[in-house]
Design a protein around this motif. Structure first.
Motif, PDB file in Angstrom:
ATOM      1  N   PHE A 209      99.599  17.115  25.472  1.00  0.00           N
ATOM      2  CA  PHE A 209     100.557  17.543  24.452  1.00  0.00           C
ATOM      3  C   PHE A 209     102.009  17.430  24.913  1.00  0.00           C
ATOM      4  N   ALA A 210     102.228  16.804  26.071  1.00  0.00           N
ATOM      5  CA  ALA A 210     103.586  16.764  26.632  1.00  0.00           C
ATOM      6  C   ALA A 210     103.911  15.381  27.178  1.00  0.00           C
ATOM      7  N   HIS A 211     105.204  15.075  27.227  1.00  0.00           N
ATOM      8  CA  HIS A 211     105.725  13.885  27.880  1.00  0.00           C
ATOM      9  C   HIS A 211     106.459  14.323  29.140  1.00  0.00           C
ATOM     10  N   ASN A 212     107.215  13.442  29.759  1.00  0.00           N
ATOM     11  CA  ASN A 212     107.816  13.759  31.053  1.00  0.00           C
ATOM     12  C   ASN A 212     108.971  14.750  30.988  1.00  0.00           C
ATOM     13  N   LYS A 213     109.456  15.068  29.779  1.00  0.00           N
ATOM     14  CA  LYS A 213     110.559  16.011  29.632  1.00  0.00           C
ATOM     15  C   LYS A 213     110.145  17.331  28.981  1.00  0.00           C
ATOM     16  N   GLY A 214     108.954  17.395  28.446  1.00  0.00           N
ATOM     17  CA  GLY A 214     108.510  18.625  27.789  1.00  0.00           C
ATOM     18  C   GLY A 214     107.454  18.329  26.745  1.00  0.00           C
ATOM     19  N   THR A 215     107.154  19.296  25.902  1.00  0.00           N
ATOM     20  CA  THR A 215     106.111  19.138  24.896  1.00  0.00           C
ATOM     21  C   THR A 215     106.607  18.277  23.734  1.00  0.00           C
ATOM     22  N   PHE A 216     105.674  17.558  23.096  1.00  0.00           N
ATOM     23  CA  PHE A 216     106.030  16.682  21.986  1.00  0.00           C
ATOM     24  C   PHE A 216     106.547  17.470  20.782  1.00  0.00           C
ATOM     25  N   ILE A 217     106.013  18.662  20.589  1.00  0.00           N
ATOM     26  CA  ILE A 217     106.511  19.561  19.556  1.00  0.00           C
ATOM     27  C   ILE A 217     106.901  20.861  20.243  1.00  0.00           C
ATOM     28  N   SER A 218     107.627  21.719  19.552  1.00  0.00           N
ATOM     29  CA  SER A 218     108.105  22.943  20.191  1.00  0.00           C
ATOM     30  C   SER A 218     106.939  23.798  20.677  1.00  0.00           C
ATOM     31  N   CYS A 249      98.607  16.200  30.746  1.00  0.00           N
ATOM     32  CA  CYS A 249      99.641  15.344  31.332  1.00  0.00           C
ATOM     33  C   CYS A 249     101.023  15.805  30.876  1.00  0.00           C
ATOM     34  N   GLY A 250     102.057  15.307  31.562  1.00  0.00           N
ATOM     35  CA  GLY A 250     103.428  15.593  31.171  1.00  0.00           C
ATOM     36  C   GLY A 250     103.947  16.896  31.759  1.00  0.00           C
ATOM     37  N   ARG A 251     105.144  17.268  31.325  1.00  0.00           N
ATOM     38  CA  ARG A 251     105.792  18.487  31.821  1.00  0.00           C
ATOM     39  C   ARG A 251     105.266  19.705  31.064  1.00  0.00           C
ATOM     40  N   VAL A 252     104.647  20.625  31.803  1.00  0.00           N
ATOM     41  CA  VAL A 252     104.038  21.804  31.180  1.00  0.00           C
ATOM     42  C   VAL A 252     104.684  23.107  31.652  1.00  0.00           C
ATOM     43  N   MET A 253     105.751  23.025  32.423  1.00  0.00           N
ATOM     44  CA  MET A 253     106.349  24.212  33.035  1.00  0.00           C
ATOM     45  C   MET A 253     106.704  25.284  32.003  1.00  0.00           C
ATOM     46  N   GLU A 254     107.200  24.853  30.841  1.00  0.00           N
ATOM     47  CA  GLU A 254     107.689  25.810  29.850  1.00  0.00           C
ATOM     48  C   GLU A 254     106.572  26.450  29.021  1.00  0.00           C
ATOM     49  N   ASN A 276     107.067  18.893  37.186  1.00  0.00           N
ATOM     50  CA  ASN A 276     106.257  20.091  37.420  1.00  0.00           C
ATOM     51  C   ASN A 276     106.375  20.517  38.881  1.00  0.00           C
ATOM     52  N   ASP A 277     106.851  21.715  39.092  1.00  0.00           N
ATOM     53  CA  ASP A 277     107.040  22.253  40.440  1.00  0.00           C
ATOM     54  C   ASP A 277     105.824  23.111  40.785  1.00  0.00           C
ATOM     55  N   ILE A 278     104.859  22.518  41.472  1.00  0.00           N
ATOM     56  CA  ILE A 278     103.618  23.230  41.762  1.00  0.00           C
ATOM     57  C   ILE A 278     103.855  24.423  42.688  1.00  0.00           C
ATOM     58  N   PHE A 279     104.877  24.354  43.518  1.00  0.00           N
ATOM     59  CA  PHE A 279     105.166  25.465  44.436  1.00  0.00           C
ATOM     60  C   PHE A 279     105.684  26.676  43.655  1.00  0.00           C
ATOM     61  N   LEU A 280     106.523  26.435  42.660  1.00  0.00           N
ATOM     62  CA  LEU A 280     106.992  27.511  41.795  1.00  0.00           C
ATOM     63  C   LEU A 280     105.848  28.079  40.963  1.00  0.00           C
ATOM     64  N   VAL A 281     105.004  27.206  40.441  1.00  0.00           N
ATOM     65  CA  VAL A 281     103.863  27.663  39.646  1.00  0.00           C
ATOM     66  C   VAL A 281     102.938  28.530  40.500  1.00  0.00           C
ATOM     67  N   ILE A 292      95.120  22.380  40.001  1.00  0.00           N
ATOM     68  CA  ILE A 292      94.381  21.176  40.384  1.00  0.00           C
ATOM     69  C   ILE A 292      95.309  19.972  40.271  1.00  0.00           C
ATOM     70  N   GLY A 293      95.354  19.148  41.320  1.00  0.00           N
ATOM     71  CA  GLY A 293      96.086  17.892  41.207  1.00  0.00           C
ATOM     72  C   GLY A 293      97.389  17.881  41.965  1.00  0.00           C
ATOM     73  N   ASN A 294      98.416  17.221  41.358  1.00  0.00           N
ATOM     74  CA  ASN A 294      99.786  17.124  41.833  1.00  0.00           C
ATOM     75  C   ASN A 294     100.022  16.001  42.828  1.00  0.00           C
TER      76      ASN A 294
END
Length: 366
Positions: A209-218, A249-254, A276-281, A292-294
């Motif tokens: 549901f996300a691309h490299n900058k954030g989710t496709f929809i809000s 996939c994509g940026r899920v931080m938010e 995606n900052d796995i250390f912050l997560v 999982i992953g990264n």
């Protein structure tokens, strides 16, 4: 593996594995010829039962890498309906989607739902038409933990409707799209329960549901049109106390807090190239969510050297794996573009560094 997914105490090591391993890489690892001209390795893995030689090759490749799990799919088969002008197969899947299939891509030529009024009348596939041969094969003839992937949500809606059309319909008739999404998740619940009946040890949901900058929809729209129904699906699976992974996939931080509200046990991908900052997560959510992953697929695995990969794996294992709650993999799958030595070093380094012990490693992450 289950202990890591459910965070049930400290596992004896950091588990590792891959969603998919390209046929050409399997051949380089094992010496067993399994690929075919113009065959799309990922589509084949996701849609067709494996032959005995294909199963043995994939099993041996995972044994060499030391993998702890395998991800399989319900087989739907593909019906050949013609040839494209440039000679490639045109196929139709169980959903009614027609696409040109090449070794490296698919190009959709007809979507199952192309008119707004068809949202209400579209019939999802009969669950009974899917087969589960690969699930049973891996469960009965391998020592690996077997997860079954069910594609859900926004990315499945795009598969059925098309991206641009879906965006317009969200504006033109949001209620119709929402009702379609709710109906879809009823189908997804049937598929998940069938996977469990057939022997899956984990339900691995996939929703890009996300691309490299954030989710496709809000994030608010994502909850209203997708994640709130995924929450009900997860609740139904939880009645069986099964581990539940979400691949995204994509940026899920938010949206991680929304995903925690959904109730998943683990989150896969965490693409570093998507910010995606796995250390912050890990610091914020490591006591609530298995990661999982990264391992980077943009630069590190295809173009890095074994030294750099060894260092990256060691950092992930020692920092993210501390206290449990981490499973190492690439941020998607092992592709044909990855050199053999890089695939080997990534997973063998996890075996080297991934033994978890000591009081400090068991501290709770705040």
């Amino acid at each position: 593996m289950r202990k890591a997914l459910k965070r049930e105490g400290l596992p004896d090591k950091v588990p590792h594995g891959e969603v998919m391993i390209d046929d050409s890489l399997v051949e380089r690892i094992t010496g067993i010829k399994i690929s075919a001209p113009d065959r799309n390795s990922n589509v084949y893995w996701a849609c067709n039962p494996l032959s005995e030689s294909e199963f043995q090759a994939h099993l041996r490749a995972r044994e060499v890498l030391g993998c702890d799990f395998v991800v399989v799919f319900p087989e739907q088969g593909l019906r050949v309906v013609g040839r494209s002008e440039d000679g490639y197969q045109v196929v139709e899947d169980a959903w009614g989607r027609v696409f040109v299939l090449t070794a490296d891509s698919i190009r959709v030529v007809r979507y199952p739902v192309e008119r707004l009024e068809d949202l209400k009348g579209y019939h999802f596939p009969d669950v009974g038409k899917f087969t589960w041969e690969n699930l049973k094969l891996w469960k009965n003839h391998s020592p690996l933990f077997v997860a079954c992937q069910i594609d859900v949500g926004f990315s499945r809606f795009v598969d059925l409707i098309g991206f641009e059309r879906l965006m317009f319909w969200l504006k033109d008739d949001r209620k119709a799209v929402r009702n379609f999404a709710q109906r879809f998740y009823g189908f997804a619940e049937e598929m998940a329960q069938k996977a469990i009946e057939e022997g899956a040890e984990c339900v691995w949901l996939a929703n890009d549901f996300a691309h490299n900058k954030g989710t496709f929809i809000s994030p608010q729209d994502l909850w209203d049109l997708d994640l709130q129904f995924m929450k009900e699906l997860v609740r139904s699976i939880r009645r069986n106390d099964f581990p539940i992974v979400l691949h995204a996939c994509g940026r899920v931080m938010e949206v991680i807090e929304l995903l925690l509200e959904v109730g998943i046990d683990a989150l896969h991908a965490l693409q570093p190239a998507a910010g995606n900052d796995i250390f912050l997560v890990k610091r914020k959510y490591g006591n609530k969510l298995t990661l999982i992953g990264n391992l980077d697929l943009n630069e590190l695995l295809p173009f890095g050297n074994p030294w750099d990969i060894d260092l990256a794996v060691r950092e992930l294992v020692e920092e993210i794996g501390r206290g449990g709650g981490y499973i190492l993999s690439s941020c998607n799958s092992l592709t044909a573009a990855i050199p053999l030595e890089n695939a080997l070093i990534a997973h063998l380094a996890c075996e080297k560094y991934g033994r978890i012990c000591g009081d400090d490693s068991q501290r709770e992450v705040s």
